[in-house]
Design an enzyme around this catalytic site. Structure first.
Site, mmCIF file in Angstrom:
data_model
loop_
_atom_site.group_PDB
_atom_site.id
_atom_site.type_symbol
_atom_site.label_atom_id
_atom_site.label_comp_id
_atom_site.label_asym_id
_atom_site.label_seq_id
_atom_site.Cartn_x
_atom_site.Cartn_y
_atom_site.Cartn_z
ATOM 1 N N LYS A 22 18.204 22.287 4.985
ATOM 2 C CA LYS A 22 16.930 22.825 4.518
ATOM 3 C C LYS A 22 17.133 23.735 3.315
ATOM 4 O O LYS A 22 16.414 23.644 2.315
ATOM 5 C CB LYS A 22 16.255 23.618 5.643
ATOM 6 C CG LYS A 22 14.931 24.242 5.219
ATOM 7 C CD LYS A 22 14.447 25.298 6.177
ATOM 8 C CE LYS A 22 15.007 26.655 5.795
ATOM 9 N NZ LYS A 22 14.109 27.779 6.127
ATOM 10 N N ASN A 23 18.125 24.603 3.391
ATOM 11 C CA ASN A 23 18.313 25.599 2.338
ATOM 12 C C ASN A 23 18.878 25.012 1.048
ATOM 13 O O ASN A 23 18.932 25.702 0.029
ATOM 14 C CB ASN A 23 19.208 26.738 2.835
ATOM 15 C CG ASN A 23 18.496 27.613 3.849
ATOM 16 O OD1 ASN A 23 17.271 27.629 3.927
ATOM 17 N ND2 ASN A 23 19.262 28.336 4.654
ATOM 18 N N ARG A 93 8.931 31.437 2.007
ATOM 19 C CA ARG A 93 9.510 32.256 0.936
ATOM 20 C C ARG A 93 10.074 31.411 -0.197
ATOM 21 O O ARG A 93 10.075 31.831 -1.353
ATOM 22 C CB ARG A 93 10.635 33.129 1.492
ATOM 23 C CG ARG A 93 10.171 34.273 2.343
ATOM 24 C CD ARG A 93 11.263 35.312 2.473
ATOM 25 N NE ARG A 93 11.618 35.873 1.181
ATOM 26 C CZ ARG A 93 10.965 36.844 0.563
ATOM 27 N NH1 ARG A 93 9.882 37.352 1.121
ATOM 28 N NH2 ARG A 93 11.361 37.296 -0.603
ATOM 29 N N CYS A 117 9.788 34.055 7.018
ATOM 30 C CA CYS A 117 10.250 34.791 8.197
ATOM 31 C C CYS A 117 10.088 36.299 7.996
ATOM 32 O O CYS A 117 10.354 36.825 6.921
ATOM 33 C CB CYS A 117 11.722 34.496 8.481
ATOM 34 S SG CYS A 117 12.042 32.867 9.162
#
Length: 419
Positions: A22-23, A93, A117
């Protein structure tokens, strides 16, 4: 709202296929804005944050086709909007990563201040200061970052006051189309930053120092689309390995990247696991033994990742001995601790350190997920809890773990999604 029910598990056994990271996928999706021709990504995980990123790109006028099998095609030929609205940005974010690409290619960007988050302030000032050094005029007004540049951004020598993955990625993408040479010092060295850099190079960017703390980018006038495969998710891999260690099991992670996980694998070996690996797989075997407590201190890569901190809190809670877990990256990242204490864990917070005395079993309880990695830790805890554990607010999990319940089921766990 969906929940997960979890029953105490036998030792986890079997094989699990790791999803794309994901990152890495999120910044690479944003990098699609830099390309003048079609851009095709593979090994993209099916996640809420990925879906949000695709919605954001469509909102800007890009064509985004989800081709199936983890493949996404992006075309920016008709991109004609330059505002990332609050409704999309508030949930993720990573939306801030659209700022650098929009500004570099089109000279204008309005991006709502981000959400995501609730694990601390995580300010965006590093992103903005770096872009200002490259010639951008930026103001924050009515909850939006409004950035403009006349002509192209200019190469600059940027020293990051603190290591920031997101700011490094934003500035790296912006610098790829800047006029002149940009040097980013004290850059984040995370594997996901390296993956983004490799993707940009495949698009025609000129970047040296990849994987080090000093990145040198020689700006080019245009970038082309390419086909690129997203790296495996090292945090998902670590989560399943910890679950296997806690349940005293033996599992194999396929489509993994052991080279990006040295700090985590070393701590699992300290906990008593036998860890073996090849180029794209990792096996962990506890030989039926209870793990031993380990001391953890989070820090930027290549040190121990903050995104594995919560999972190792659970490992220590169910280990022999006492372990200390110290968080140095984010404030307010021990929100899983009160929930684990409700399940019977022996934990005490002293500032940025959690002192954990291991026990044999936890007790099932209804618990609440507070952020992405805390959610994963509660699922692992449920595997070693007597009775039923109910994890509420699992939309956090869906932001970062692809089909987590079915993957656990494939390893023999009773993890079921309920409405």
């Amino acid at each position: 709202m969906d929940k997960l029910t979890i029953q105490a598990s036998k030792p986890l056994t079997g094989s699990v296929v790791i999803s794309g990271a994901k990152n890495a996928a999120l910044p690479i999706l944003m990098a699609g804005v830099l390309a003048e021709t079609d851009f095709v990504l593979s090994n993209v995980p099916e996640l809420r944050d990925v879906s949000t990123s695709c919605k954001l790109l469509r909102c800007l006028g890009a064509e985004v086709d989800e081709l199936g099998g983890g493949r996404i095609r992006i075309s920016t030929t008709n991109l004609n909007e330059f505002c990332a609205p609050y409704d999309l940005v508030k949930t993720m974010r990573a939306s801030i990563l659209i700022l650098g690409p929009l500004l570099a290619r089109f000279g204008t960007a309005d991006v709502s201040l981000p959400g995501g988050c609730a694990i601390g302030a995580r300010p965006v000032n590093l992103h903005l200061h770096g872009l200002e050094q490259m010639g951008a005029k930026i103001e924050v007004k009515e909850g939006y970052i409004k950035a403009r540049v006349d002509g192209r951004l200019k190469g600059a020598h940027i020293f990051m006051d603190m290591i920031s993955v997101g700011a490094t990625e934003n500035l790296l993408m912006a610098a790829a189309l800047a006029d002149g040479i940009t040097i980013i010092e004290n850059a984040a060295q995370e594997p996901e930053v390296t993956d983004l850099a490799h993707c940009l190079i495949a698009m025609g960017a000129k970047i040296t120092g990849v994987g080090t703390a000093t990145l040198k980018i020689e700006g080019v006038e245009r970038l082309q689309g390419c086909e690129y495969r997203v790296m495996p998710d090292r945090i998902e891999t670590g989560t399943f390995l910890v679950a296997a260690a806690v349940t005293r099991g033996r599992i194999r992670c396929e489509n993994a990247d052991p080279a990006s996980m040295e700090a985590v694998l070393a701590k699992l070996e300290d906990a008593g696991a036998t860890v073996t690996s090849g180029e794209d797989w990792i096996e962990l075997d506890m030989h039926g033994k209870q793990p031993k407590a380990v001391n953890i201190k989070t820090a930027p890569y290549p040190a121990f990742p903050t995104d594995m901190q919560a999972q190792f809190c659970v490992l220590n809670a169910l280990a022999q001995g006492t372990g200390r877990v110290t968080e140095t990256i984010f404030e307010n990242r021990f929100m899983h601790v009160p929930e684990l204490i409700r399940m019977g864990a022996n934990m005490e917070l002293e500032g940025h350190t959690c002192i954990i005395q291991g026990i044999d079993k936890l007790n099932g309880a209804q618990v609440m997920a507070t952020d992405l990695r805390a959610s994963a830790s509660l699922v692992i805890a449920g595997l070693m809890a007597e009775g039923t554990t109910l994890v509420d607010r699992i939309y956090h999990l869906d932001r970062g773990y692809e089909h987590i319940e079915s993957k656990f089921q494939g390893l023999g766990a009773e993890v079921i999604r309920v409405k």
